[in-house]
Write a protein that holds these residues in place. Structure first.
Motif, PDB file in Angstrom:
ATOM      1  N   VAL A   1     -34.198  81.853  76.050  1.00 39.01           N
ATOM      2  CA  VAL A   1     -34.392  81.979  74.589  1.00 39.01           C
ATOM      3  C   VAL A   1     -35.839  82.585  74.560  1.00 39.01           C
ATOM      4  O   VAL A   1     -36.190  83.416  73.633  1.00 39.01           O
TER       5      VAL A   1
ATOM      6  N   LEU B   1     -34.136  87.856  68.981  1.00 35.68           N
ATOM      7  CA  LEU B   1     -33.872  86.864  67.724  1.00 35.68           C
ATOM      8  C   LEU B   1     -34.569  87.312  66.522  1.00 35.68           C
ATOM      9  O   LEU B   1     -33.834  87.209  65.639  1.00 35.68           O
TER      10      LEU B   1
ATOM     11  N   ALA C   1     -24.789  81.013  69.138  1.00 34.16           N
ATOM     12  CA  ALA C   1     -25.075  80.987  70.460  1.00 34.16           C
ATOM     13  C   ALA C   1     -23.808  80.557  71.110  1.00 34.16           C
ATOM     14  O   ALA C   1     -22.722  80.139  70.645  1.00 34.16           O
TER      15      ALA C   1
ATOM     16  N   LEU D   1     -32.988  76.473  71.570  1.00 33.22           N
ATOM     17  CA  LEU D   1     -32.976  77.413  70.345  1.00 33.22           C
ATOM     18  C   LEU D   1     -33.952  76.924  69.318  1.00 33.22           C
ATOM     19  O   LEU D   1     -34.972  77.490  68.657  1.00 33.22           O
TER      20      LEU D   1
ATOM     21  N   ILE E   1     -35.135  79.971  63.285  1.00 34.74           N
ATOM     22  CA  ILE E   1     -33.889  80.219  63.365  1.00 34.74           C
ATOM     23  C   ILE E   1     -33.118  79.763  62.130  1.00 34.74           C
ATOM     24  O   ILE E   1     -32.212  80.603  61.700  1.00 34.74           O
TER      25      ILE E   1
END
Length: 176
Positions: free
Chosen positions: A78, A85, A97, A110, A117
């Motif tokens: 990550v 991302l 994912a 994450l 995110i």
């Protein structure tokens, strides 16, 4: 919720996630795919590169695949994929994912490494250990699977408890 980006990952030498990501690309659900993984300790392949090649073999254009090929573990998968991302998030893409069904660590990493995110999806697939497909139902009966699932549960519980992993809860079909 916009288009989706698939993180084909998150660190493994098995390839069902390639099939999942390629199928989602063909359906128009994954305009950007992030393949992650450095040198696999079991077979020495460079996972991110192999995943890219397998995706291309399945008709996914190389231009929509981003490759992180230096990581040694889930956290690094990550962390080293953060530029990709962020590219996806800046383009308004939602993140999904793709990981082994029991690999909840990927979800927490994450949220920990990329708190920006927002809500995201996770698609689980059934890995093979000792020549047997490991499902949510048979894992306690396969020693190699039982060891992995219990270790995963213990690590996630401990790290959420000590604050080294962000809390992540599934609500309304997404992780938050």
């Amino acid at each position: 919720m916009g288009s989706r980006v698939r993180a084909s990952s998150i660190g493994t030498n098995q390839v069902p996630q390639v099939e999942i990501a390629a199928e989602r690309y063909r359906r128009g659900l994954a305009p950007l795919i992030i393949a992650t993984g450095g040198v696999n300790r079991h077979n020495q392949i460079i996972e991110g590169r192999v995943f890219r090649d397998l995706l291309v073999e399945r008709g996914v254009p190389a231009g929509v695949i981003r490759v992180e090929d230096q990581s040694a573990n889930t956290w690094e998968n990550v962390e080293r994929a953060l530029p990709f991302l962020r590219e996806a998030l800046a383009a308004g893409l939602a993140v999904t994912a793709v990981t082994k069904w029991y690999h909840r660590r990927a979800v927490h990493v994450l949220k920990t490494v990329a708190p920006e995110i927002g809500p995201f999806h996770a698609i689980g697939w059934d890995p093979v250990y000792s020549g047997e497909v490991i499902t949510r139902h048979n894992w306690p009966d396969v020693p190699a699977a039982r060891r992995r699932v219990v270790r995963e549960w213990d690590e996630v519980t401990r790290r959420v408890g000590d604050g080294s992993f962000a809390t992540a809860e599934r609500s309304g079909g997404v992780w938050r």
